[in-house]
Scaffold this motif. Structure first.
Motif, PDB file in Angstrom:
ATOM      1  N   ARG A 182       0.829  -1.205   0.000  1.00 19.48           N
ATOM      2  CA  ARG A 182       0.000   0.000   0.000  1.00 19.48           C
ATOM      3  C   ARG A 182       0.862   1.252   0.000  1.00 19.48           C
ATOM      4  NH1 ARG A 182      -4.506   1.689   4.608  1.00 19.48           N
ATOM      5  NH2 ARG A 182      -5.063   3.698   3.677  1.00 19.48           N
ATOM      6  N   GLU A 183       1.947   1.248   0.786  1.00 20.53           N
ATOM      7  CA  GLU A 183       2.839   2.399   0.795  1.00 20.53           C
ATOM      8  C   GLU A 183       3.465   2.620  -0.583  1.00 20.53           C
ATOM      9  OE1 GLU A 183       5.744   1.919   3.805  1.00 20.53           O
ATOM     10  OE2 GLU A 183       4.315   1.885   5.462  1.00 20.53           O
ATOM     11  N   ASP A 186       0.765   3.856  -3.001  1.00 18.49           N
ATOM     12  CA  ASP A 186       0.365   5.221  -2.664  1.00 18.49           C
ATOM     13  C   ASP A 186       1.384   6.229  -3.187  1.00 18.49           C
ATOM     14  OD1 ASP A 186      -1.976   4.560  -1.457  1.00 18.49           O
ATOM     15  OD2 ASP A 186      -1.183   4.571   0.594  1.00 18.49           O
ATOM     16  N   THR A 187       2.658   5.812  -3.207  1.00 12.99           N
ATOM     17  CA  THR A 187       3.708   6.695  -3.730  1.00 12.99           C
ATOM     18  C   THR A 187       3.689   6.735  -5.253  1.00 12.99           C
ATOM     19  OG1 THR A 187       5.092   6.202  -1.809  1.00 12.99           O
ATOM     20  CG2 THR A 187       6.179   7.137  -3.749  1.00 12.99           C
ATOM     21  N   LEU A 189       1.172   5.789  -7.370  1.00 14.43           N
ATOM     22  CA  LEU A 189      -0.110   6.222  -7.927  1.00 14.43           C
ATOM     23  C   LEU A 189      -0.697   7.372  -7.118  1.00 14.43           C
ATOM     24  CD1 LEU A 189      -1.644   2.693  -8.608  1.00 14.43           C
ATOM     25  CD2 LEU A 189      -0.323   4.131 -10.174  1.00 14.43           C
ATOM     26  N   SER A 190       0.146   8.292  -6.701  1.00 13.98           N
ATOM     27  CA  SER A 190      -0.335   9.428  -5.916  1.00 13.98           C
ATOM     28  C   SER A 190      -1.193  10.346  -6.779  1.00 13.98           C
ATOM     29  CB  SER A 190       0.853  10.207  -5.337  1.00 13.98           C
ATOM     30  OG  SER A 190       1.674  10.700  -6.388  1.00 13.98           O
ATOM     31  N   THR A 191      -2.198  10.958  -6.174  1.00 12.66           N
ATOM     32  CA  THR A 191      -3.099  11.869  -6.865  1.00 12.66           C
ATOM     33  C   THR A 191      -3.055  13.239  -6.195  1.00 12.66           C
ATOM     34  OG1 THR A 191      -4.935  11.150  -5.461  1.00 12.66           O
ATOM     35  CG2 THR A 191      -4.636   9.989  -7.545  1.00 12.66           C
ATOM     36  N   ARG A 192      -3.567  14.230  -6.891  1.00 13.67           N
ATOM     37  CA  ARG A 192      -3.564  15.584  -6.355  1.00 13.67           C
ATOM     38  C   ARG A 192      -4.595  15.737  -5.243  1.00 13.67           C
ATOM     39  NH1 ARG A 192      -3.095  19.373 -11.835  1.00 13.67           N
ATOM     40  NH2 ARG A 192      -1.061  18.578 -12.531  1.00 13.67           N
ATOM     41  N   ASP A 194      -7.577  14.254  -2.450  1.00  9.66           N
ATOM     42  CA  ASP A 194      -7.723  13.187  -1.470  1.00  9.66           C
ATOM     43  C   ASP A 194      -9.147  12.669  -1.533  1.00  9.66           C
ATOM     44  OD1 ASP A 194      -7.511  11.420   0.559  1.00  9.66           O
ATOM     45  OD2 ASP A 194      -7.381  12.900   2.175  1.00  9.66           O
ATOM     46  N   ASP A 196     -10.379  10.035  -0.188  1.00  6.56           N
ATOM     47  CA  ASP A 196     -10.868   9.494   1.075  1.00  6.56           C
ATOM     48  C   ASP A 196     -11.569  10.547   1.916  1.00  6.56           C
ATOM     49  OD1 ASP A 196     -10.073   6.934   0.611  1.00  6.56           O
ATOM     50  OD2 ASP A 196      -8.120   7.160   1.585  1.00  6.56           O
TER      51      ASP A 196
END
Length: 221
Positions: A182-183, A186-187, A189-192, A194, A196
Motif C-alpha cells: 500500500r505504501e 500510494d507513492t 499512484l499518488s493523486t492531487r 484526497d 478518502d
C-alpha cells in the motif's frame, strides 16, 4: 488530599468499567475451542495435502520426468485431477501460503487466549486470515512467473522449493506485505486530491462513545 482521593476513585471506576466491557466482548469458551479446533484441522489438512501433491510433482518435474508429462492427483479421494507442472506449482503455492497463514493466526490466537484478551470482534480476522494469505501469495507468484521469470522457464524448470518458501512467507507476513504494498502504490499512484476525505464512516473515525469505552484500543492480532 481530597483531590488525590477523587482521582483515585475515578481511576477505579474507569478500570471497573473497562473490565465490565471486556467481559461482555470476551469470546465464550466454546467459541474459543471451536476456533482452536479449526486451526488445528487447518494445519493437518494443509500438511497432508502438501505431502500428497509433492509426491505427484516429483514424478512430473523430477530427474526421471518426461517432457509434457501429466500425473493424476486424487486429494483425499475427492476426484481425479490431471496435474501439469504449472498447475502443480499453483497448488503448492496455495497450500504453503495456507501453512504460513496458520503460523500467524495460531501464534496470535495462543497469545490472546493466554492473556484472556480474545474478543468476539476478532472472529472474522481468524476466519479470513488464511484466504488473505493465499490470495496474496498467488498474486506474488503470478508476478514472479509472469514478470521476473517470463520466457526463462516453464513449470518443469521452476524450483518448487523456492516458490513454496516465498508462498509460506507471504502467508506468514501477509499483513506486513499488504501494508508495504500500500505504501509503494500510494507513492507510485499518488493523486492531487484526497478522495478518502469525501468518504464518510471510515474505519479510522472514532466516535466519542467509542473513545469513552476504550482510550487504548487493542492492537491487531
Amino acid at each position: 488530599m481530597t483531590e488525590s482521593f477523587s482521582n483515585a476513585a475515578r481511576e477505579t471506576q474507569y478500570e471497573d468499567a473497562e473490565d465490565a466491557q471486556a467481559s461482555i466482548r470476551a469470546l465464550s469458551p466454546w467459541a474459543t475451542a471451536v476456533i482452536g479446533l479449526l486451526l488445528g484441522g487447518q494445519v493437518s489438512l494443509f500438511s497432508l495435502a502438501l505431502l500428497s501433491i509433492w509426491s505427484v510433482m516429483d514424478k512430473i518435474i523430477g530427474p526421471a520426468a518426461v517432457e509434457k508429462q501429466t500425473e493424476t492427483w486424487s486429494p483425499f479421494g475427492l476426484g481425479h485431477w490431471h496435474i501439469t507442472p504449472d498447475v502443480g506449482l499453483l497448488i503448492i503455492v496455495m497450500i504453503c501460503s495456507g501453512l504460513g497463514s496458520f503460523v500467524h493466526a495460531a501464534t496470535s490466537f495462543a497469545s490472546y487466549v493466554g492473556n484472556r484478551r480474545m474478543y468476539a470482534s476478532w472472529i472474522w480476522w481468524y476466519l479470513l486470515r488464511t484466504g488473505i494469505g493465499m490470495a496474496l501469495a498467488l498474486l506474488v507468484y503470478l508476478l514472479l512467473r509472469g514478470g521476473l521469470f517470463a520466457g526463462e522457464m516453464d513449470g518443469r524448470a521452476a524450483n518448487p522449493y523456492g516458490f513454496a518458501g516465498i508462498a509460506g512467507l507471504c502467508g506468514l507476513f501477509s499483513k506486513q506485505a499488504t501494508d508495504k504494498l500500500r505504501e509503494v502504490f500510494d507513492t507510485i499512484l499518488s493523486t492531487r486530491g484526497d478522495g478518502d476525505s469525501k468518504r464518510f464512516d471510515k474505519l479510522g473515525e472514532t466516535s466519542g462513545h467509542d473513545r469513552f469505552q476504550s482510550s487504548n484500543p487493542g492492537e491487531s492480532p
